[in-house]
Design an enzyme around this catalytic site. Structure first.
Site, mmCIF file in Angstrom:
data_model
loop_
_atom_site.group_PDB
_atom_site.id
_atom_site.type_symbol
_atom_site.label_atom_id
_atom_site.label_comp_id
_atom_site.label_asym_id
_atom_site.label_seq_id
_atom_site.Cartn_x
_atom_site.Cartn_y
_atom_site.Cartn_z
ATOM 1 N N LYS A 163 -13.363 -0.713 5.936
ATOM 2 C CA LYS A 163 -14.032 -1.495 4.896
ATOM 3 C C LYS A 163 -15.061 -2.462 5.442
ATOM 4 C CE LYS A 163 -10.160 -0.047 2.780
ATOM 5 N NZ LYS A 163 -9.060 0.661 3.446
ATOM 6 N N ASP A 223 -0.873 -5.933 9.122
ATOM 7 C CA ASP A 223 -1.830 -4.889 8.763
ATOM 8 C C ASP A 223 -3.104 -5.625 8.360
ATOM 9 O OD1 ASP A 223 -1.784 -1.998 6.461
ATOM 10 O OD2 ASP A 223 -3.328 -2.800 7.799
ATOM 11 N N TRP A 230 0.857 -1.189 0.000
ATOM 12 C CA TRP A 230 0.000 0.000 0.000
ATOM 13 C C TRP A 230 0.887 1.231 0.000
ATOM 14 C CZ3 TRP A 230 -1.872 2.645 4.932
ATOM 15 C CH2 TRP A 230 -2.834 3.632 4.652
#
Lengths: 454, 446
Positions: A298, A262, A181
């Site tokens: 999310k 993560d 990311w």
């Protein structure tokens, strides 16, 4: 004219340097300002001192968030935003979960107050989030060996951990996947934590370079922090298999590295909270000490509420207490204490059996839609592409994102300029932003960019 | 003592045993433990982390909560309490929240990195005045941040990265979190004289001297109103002198505005010092908090404004602020900012808010008068007029740490060790108890 003058950079503001020949304010036959070879600027403000920030340059737009801004500016009716990872319905609308609306109504009815949370955040949230991650009865929780601090979603939680690493493990490196990311590097840079990369994505297979990954983790200096995506790797969508996770855990233990997970998609990747936490739980089983950053952006659609957590699994309850106290010391001068709203929503949803079940169902629905769209895209690609290229990587990848393999700048530019498909330059598309109705169009765009653009 | 180990947890337990028993055998593995991150077998990689002490301000509430006494009084953290001693959610805030929930078009998509744009514009107008030339000339960048703390931190990091002078001057004393915020932001922290214990007022000469000798271009932190912890504010005339001195030395003002409207009851009055600086066309930073004046404490709503010389500079500054924010938390939370935007944009809600704000400010002023009266009635020795001269949520009592300790131990009154009390935590019912305690501690030989 005057305002465009102000928008150009200046070297001097002193009135005596005005060249009257070149500078004609307000006259219709004045030369267009930009064509003048030399010019001086007249300040329109009273004070003549230059700005203290004059030397500051314009920063480039964020590569991920900048995509949405460009998309907004596009007027083409076929445009498709496959940039930022936010879930969209089949109608390509943002989605607020029903349980979230229920929880917010409850909170307002109850008349909850708005007092400061403790520095570590809402206790009910911290308890719920650790239990979601490890399972309620897990030894690490029973033995109180997890230090959990509410953080500002994934980013904020990663940043707290990075600051702890900088302070207490000076010189230790974080090793991150190549690619990862985009914001990971920024976080560690700003926290002044050095980082290096381990091989991850294999462009030849559009899959995992497992040998490279293991070799690079092995080669990292003993006691490095290894950043791992718990599930649904961002940006590739390529996850290790369960067997590969075992080997990854082996090599990390062998080198006394510290895993740093993560977890931004628990429940969102496969549809199952437990399945998506398998990698984290495997490491917990090993008795290892490690970090886990969580996000509810999310899986609960709480993007803008900024709700997440940093968990540090320690070898003892005493260590966990001390770690927690030091994380608090980092949070206090950053924002004092975290925002209450998102934390309450999570705590309410998880704390009520009915809402919790409803949440799981909505999560399955979201994950299900993405899987369906993957299948449809794959089918479209296979039926339209006569070259015999193997598109199965689309089905093997998991989560919101797919690495298309279109990683040449000209290819992603072609997607945008010719097809009005917005994605990031590394070839990542967000399947959450794709509808079944648009799969054929996207397949055409991908095939064109892949075969006809070099 | 195990020498053959079967599982990692066995090994850990074995190693822990070895650590705990005195004169333990040194194991060949002990050299592995030497590396700070190699704590897998036995020790912890976090062994070298010590327990941090509780935050001195927030820790007061922690201690208060533990106290079982029925007469305990929390005058620690600055959160408003009603006359009944309860937290207060403003009516306008509830109305705004209802409006937000009723709006079925609302979504929870990521805000831009700079936050809720409408909130930013309204915040700038609130603090600088809707007619501010700086706003008209579009030379301000305003970014939503996490309340006052977050605004100060983002501003500090921006200055540490882009400003040529990396020293910030803060008042002596100041809010306990200020030095930590700016140090971690990467700035060097120095102090300038502010509070005069002899007069319990402003050491204006000292202030002018210290700012006068600060290197040109240094950053200066100014409390816009209701100085925390002292409650001592410069007069308007003194502010004018401060402004002239600072502008002549090119000192960069960084305002901390946490009490606009809450100090005097008037939003415009409390913003006057900031507006004086902006009116002269110069640059400054302003950190705004809505924690107190809108009672939005836990929602973490605030804004950082940087007033620049030109729109172009403001645009470039904003782009760099985004680079500070993105690796810290990506984008700010939406809920609190939305509440503020609803209230500020609606004439009726705005007016209602000003009334509720004035009511809170008036209650605090009333508490000041009552405490002053109560001490006068008791004949408590000393000049206590500073209680009614100081402004805002806090009073710097002038009590020393030993006296504070006594008040906590004997009277179950909780405050920070610098003698700061939150007037917002007082009520007519509890003023006598506090007055008794102050009287006792001042008259006894401590």
């Amino acid at each position: 004219m005057a305002s465009s003058m102000l928008s150009l950079g200046s070297t001097s503001l002193l009135p005596r340097e005005i060249n009257k020949d070149k500078l004609k304010l307000g006259t219709s036959n004045s030369k267009p300002f930009l064509k003048a070879k030399s010019f001086s600027r007249v300040t329109m403000t009273v004070a003549v001192k230059p700005s203290r920030f004059e030397g500051i340059t314009m920063a480039p737009p964020d590569p991920i968030l900048g995509v949405s801004e460009a998309f907004k500016a596009d007027n083409n009716e076929m445009k498709l935003n496959l940039g930022v990872g936010a879930y969209r319905t089949e109608e390509l609308q943002p989605y607020v979960l029903n349980v979230v609306k229920k929880a917010e109504n409850l909170m307002l009815e109850r008349g909850d107050n708005k007092e400061y949370l403790p520095i570590e955040g809402l206790a009910a949230f911290n308890k719920a989030t650790a239990e979601l991650l490890f399972g309620a009865g897990h030894p690490v929780i029973k033995e109180q060996r997890v230090a959990t601090i509410q953080g500002l979603s994934g980013t904020g939680s990663l940043r707290l951990a990075a600051a702890l690493i900088e302070r207490y493990f000076p010189g230790a490196k974080v090793v991150i996947s190549s690619p990862t990311w985009g914001n990971h590097k920024n976080i560690f840079n700003d926290a002044k934590v050095p980082w290096s990369e381990y091989r991850y994505y294999d462009p030849k297979t559009i899959g995992l370079d497992f040998e490279g990954m293991i070799a690079d983790i092995k080669e990292a200096p003993e006691g490095s922090f290894i950043l791992l995506h718990g599930c649904a790797h961002n940006p590739t969508g390529i996850d290790p298999t369960p067997e590969q996770w075992v080997k990854i855990a082996d090599v990390i233990q062998e080198k006394n590295h510290i895993p740093f997970f993560d977890v931004a998609y628990q429940g969102f990747a496969s549809g199952s909270l437990d399945e998506d936490a398998a990698s984290v739980r495997l490491f917990a089983e090993r008795g290892m000490e490690f970090f886990v950053a969580q996000s509810y952006s999310k899986n609960l659609g709480l993007y803008a509420e900024r709700i997440g957590a940093i968990n540090v699994v320690c070898s003892s309850a005493d260590a966990a207490t001390r770690v927690k106290s030091q994380l608090k010391r980092i949070a206090r001068p950053m924002y004092s204490n975290p925002p209450v709203h998102g934390a309450r929503i999570v705590a309410n949803v998880v704390g009520d059996a009915t809402m919790f079940s409803e949440w799981k169902a909505e999560m399955e629905m979201m994950a299900g839609r993405i899987k369906t769209v993957r299948q449809e895209l794959y089918d479209s690609l296979v039926s339209k592409d006569k070259s015999g290229k193997d598109w199965s990587f689309i089905l093997k990848q998991i989560g919101m994102f797919s690495f298309t393999g279109l990683n040449k700048a000209q290819q992603s530019d072609n997607m945008t300029d010719k097809w009005h498909v917005y994605m990031t330059k590394d070839g990542r598309i967000s399947l959450a932003g794709l509808s079944l109705a648009k799969c054929e169009y996207l397949a055409d765009a991908i095939i064109d960019s892949y075969h006809n653009v070099s | 003592m195990k020498t053959t180990q079967f599982s990692s947890s066995d090994r850990r337990i074995g190693a822990l045993l070895r650590h705990l028993t005195a004169g333990s055998d040194s194991d060949h593995l002990s050299s592995v433990y030497a590396s700070p991150t190699s704590g897998v077998t036995g020790g912890s990689v976090f062994a070298h982390l010590v327990q941090a002490p509780e935050d001195p301000i927030l820790g007061v509430t922690v201690a208060y909560n533990k106290d079982p006494s029925p007469v305990k009084l929390n005058l620690g953290v600055g959160a408003y309490r009603t006359e009944e001693g309860k937290p207060l959610v403003l009516n306008v805030v509830r109305k705004a929240e209802q409006q937000l929930i009723n709006d079925r078009t609302r979504i929870k998509e990521y805000l831009p990195i700079v936050g809720l744009v409408e909130f930013n514009k309204l915040s700038a107008k609130l603090i600088l005045g809707a007619d501010s030339p700086a706003i008209r000339e579009n030379r301000i960048t305003t970014v939503e941040c996490l309340s006052g703390t977050g605004s100060l931190r983002v501003g500090g990091e921006f200055l540490a990265k882009h400003y040529h002078q990396k020293t910030i001057y803060i008042t002596q004393p100041t809010w306990g979190n200020h030095p930590k915020i700016f140090t971690l932001a990467g700035l060097t922290v120095k102090t300038y004289r502010y509070y005069d214990p002899a007069t319990r007022g402003l050491n204006f000469q000292g202030l002018l001297e210290d700012l006068g000798t600060a290197p040109a271009g240094s950053i200066v932190l100014l409390h816009a109103c209701a100085h925390n912890p002292t409650g001592v504010d410069p007069t308007i005339q003194q502010w004018e002198q401060i402004r002239q001195l600072m502008r002549s030395k090119g000192l960069m003002p960084f305002f901390d505005s946490a009490y606009q409207g809450f100090a005097s009851g008037s939003l415009d009055t409390d913003a006057k010092p900031i507006r004086m600086f902006v009116a002269d066309g110069g640059e400054c930073l302003v950190a705004q908090s809505y924690a107190k004046n809108m009672g939005l404490y836990g929602e973490r709503v605030g804004a950082l404004s940087i007033v620049c010389k030109s729109a172009d500079v403001a645009g470039r500054v904003e782009s760099q602020l985004k680079l500070v924010i993105r690796p810290m938390y990506s984008s700010p939370p939406i809920h609190g900012a939305s509440i503020v935007a609803v209230i500020l944009r609606d004439k009726n809600l705005f007016n209602e808010w000003t009334l509720e704000l004035k009511a809170m400010a008036d209650r605090i002023i009333s508490m000041r008068k009552q405490l002053f009266e109560a001490l006068r009635t008791r004949g408590t020795p000393g000049d206590w007029s500073h209680i009614i001269k100081q402004i805002g949520m806090f009073t710097f009592t002038g009590l020393n740490p030993a006296q504070v300790s006594f008040m906590t131990k004997e009277y179950h009154i909780y405050m920070t060790s610098d003698g700061r009390i939150s007037m917002a935590g007082l009520s007519s019912k509890t003023v006598p108890h506090l007055a008794d305690a102050i009287h006792a501690v001042v008259t006894k030989a401590v």
